[in-house]
Structures are given as structure tokens and as C-alpha cells.
Design an enzyme around this catalytic site. Structure first.
Site, PDB file in Angstrom:
ATOM      1  CG  ASP A 143      -5.404   5.138   2.782  1.00  0.00           C
ATOM      2  OD1 ASP A 143      -5.381   4.516   3.978  1.00  0.00           O
ATOM      3  OD2 ASP A 143      -4.051   5.594   2.239  1.00  0.00           O
ATOM      4  CG  ASN A 155       4.287  -1.835   5.128  1.00  0.00           C
ATOM      5  OD1 ASN A 155       5.298  -1.955   5.749  1.00  0.00           O
ATOM      6  ND2 ASN A 155       3.398  -2.720   5.165  1.00  0.00           N
ATOM      7  CB  CYS A 180      -0.829   0.141   1.102  1.00  0.00           C
ATOM      8  SG  CYS A 180      -0.285   0.216   2.842  1.00  0.00           S
ATOM      9  CB  CYS A 228      -3.711   1.672   7.031  1.00  0.00           C
ATOM     10  SG  CYS A 228      -3.548   3.181   8.059  1.00  0.00           S
ATOM     11  NE  ARG A 229      -4.569   1.529   1.740  1.00  0.00           N
ATOM     12  CZ  ARG A 229      -4.399   2.291   0.756  1.00  0.00           C
ATOM     13  NH1 ARG A 229      -5.304   1.996  -0.212  1.00  0.00           N
ATOM     14  NH2 ARG A 229      -3.334   2.996   0.719  1.00  0.00           N
ATOM     15  CB  SER A 230      -0.021  -3.305   2.783  1.00  0.00           C
ATOM     16  OG  SER A 230       0.893  -2.493   3.336  1.00  0.00           O
TER      17      SER A 230
HETATM   18  P1  4NP Z   1      -1.798   3.171   4.139  1.00  0.00           P
HETATM   19  O1  4NP Z   1      -2.433   4.297   4.541  1.00  0.00           O
HETATM   20  O2  4NP Z   1      -1.246   3.174   2.574  1.00  0.00           O
HETATM   21  O3  4NP Z   1      -2.986   2.116   3.921  1.00  0.00           O
HETATM   22  O4  4NP Z   1      -0.749   2.492   5.072  1.00  0.00           O
HETATM   23  C1  4NP Z   1      -1.462   5.440   4.687  1.00  0.00           C
HETATM   24  C2  4NP Z   1      -0.761   5.585   5.821  1.00  0.00           C
HETATM   25  C3  4NP Z   1       0.026   6.814   5.780  1.00  0.00           C
HETATM   26  C4  4NP Z   1       0.045   7.613   4.907  1.00  0.00           C
HETATM   27  C5  4NP Z   1      -0.963   7.532   3.733  1.00  0.00           C
HETATM   28  C6  4NP Z   1      -1.723   6.535   3.584  1.00  0.00           C
HETATM   29  N1  4NP Z   1       0.287   9.048   4.882  1.00  0.00           N
HETATM   30  O5  4NP Z   1       0.214   9.986   4.136  1.00  0.00           O
HETATM   31  O6  4NP Z   1       1.311   8.983   5.807  1.00  0.00           O
END
Ligand code: 4NP
Length: 156
Positions: free
Chosen positions: A125, A11, A8, A13-15
Site C-alpha cells: 500500500d 480507492n 483496495c 491509491c492502488r485500485s
Molecule cells: P489504497 O490506499 O487502499 O491503495 O487506496 C489507502 C488509502 C487510504 C487509506 C488507506 C489505504 N486510509 O487509511 O485513509
């Protein structure tokens, strides 16, 4: 060994959620010595951090442990080390394509290719939506079908 990498943006939340859910299913299928699972982010902001509190909370609710998980960034070498690179959304796929070495053999796909009736093709997300439950349901459904796909493909 069959190597699967979930990807994702951050790294956190989702992955990591997909990694932990898929690992549980692999363990339940008795395939933990055949399938190696990891996750990574296309971005570098959260390197070394544990999963987001929302991901940890929802996984704990479903009896899934996240101890020791740490964010890392995806790199060109991952296209050599993993046969399956499973992205959470279309922008992850674009970012992966931008760093993919030419002639790599990895299958790069979106997770929700394995949840064709979900009504969405990108995993929303929860870093922005706050809805970790919605993500868990999508990930859980798609991981069931993904594991069947891999078992069929790899004859395990
Ligand atoms: P993820 O979510 O891609 O599912 O881990 C996010 C976590 C952090 C950020 C964006 C999306 N960020 O911009 O810091």
C-alpha cells in the site's frame, strides 16, 4: 459486457491505478466496448475524492489520464454487477467476503495471482510506503496477464 472491478482499501491509491492501467490495455486491444472497468474501496473515508497525488503523478508519467475518477465504496450489489472482482491484498479479500451476498457468482481474486513471480502476493500500500513506482510495476505486469486470462476465458 464483461465487468471487472478493482478493489483496495481507500480507492485512492492502488485500485484506481489498476483501473486506469487496465483500461489503457483494454483500449489498446480494441476491447473497450466489450469490457467495463471500475474500482472501489472497502473503506468509506475517501468517497468522492480523486486518486491520490502519488497515483496521479505516476500515471501521468506513463501517459495515463485520471480525469474524472472518483473514489466510491464497494457494496453488495457489486457482486451482482461484476463477474470479476480483483482485490489488491488479502485484507481486501476478507473485507469483500464479509459483505458478499450468499450464492453470488463473482470471481473474487487477488491481482497478484496474475504475477506469480513478483515475489509478493499482496500489492504493497503506497499510502503507507510512499512507493508508487513499485506499485505501478506490479500492477502493469499483472494487468497484462489478467487481460490475457480474461480474453481466453471470455473468448474475446
Ligand atoms: P489504497 O490506499 O487502499 O491503495 O487506496 C489507502 C488509502 C487510504 C487509506 C488507506 C489505504 N486510509 O487509511 O485513509
Amino acid at each position: 459486457m464483461i465487468n471487472i472491478l478493482f478493489v483496495c482499501l481507500g480507492n485512492i491509491c492502488r485500485s484506481p491505478m489498476a483501473e486506469a492501467v487496465f483500461r489503457k490495455k483494454v483500449r489498446e486491444a480494441g476491447l473497450e466496448d466489450r469490457i467495463r472497468i471500475d474500482s472501489a474501496g472497502t473503506g468509506s473515508w475517501h468517497i468522492g475524492k480523486p486518486p491520490h497525488e502519488g497515483t496521479r503523478r505516476i500515471l501521468k508519467q506513463y501517459g495515463i489520464d485520471t480525469t474524472g475518477m472518483k473514489a466510491r465504496q464497494v457494496g453488495a450489489e457489486d457482486f451482482r454487477d461484476y463477474q470479476y472482482i480483483i482485490a489488491m491484498d488479502s485484507s481486501n479479500v476478507r473485507n469483500l467476503e464479509a459483505i458478499a451476498p450468499s450464492g453470488h457468482g463473482a470471481e473474487v481474486r487477488k491481482l497478484l495471482d496474475w504475477a506469480p513471480n513478483a515475489g509478493v502476493t499482496d500489492v504493497p500500500d503506497p499510502y503507507y510506503t510512499g512507493n508508487f513506482e513499485e506499485v505501478y510495476k506490479l500492477v502493469d505486469e499483472a494487468c497484462d496477464t489478467l487481460l490475457s486470462y480474461i480474453r481466453e476465458r471470455e473468448k474475446v
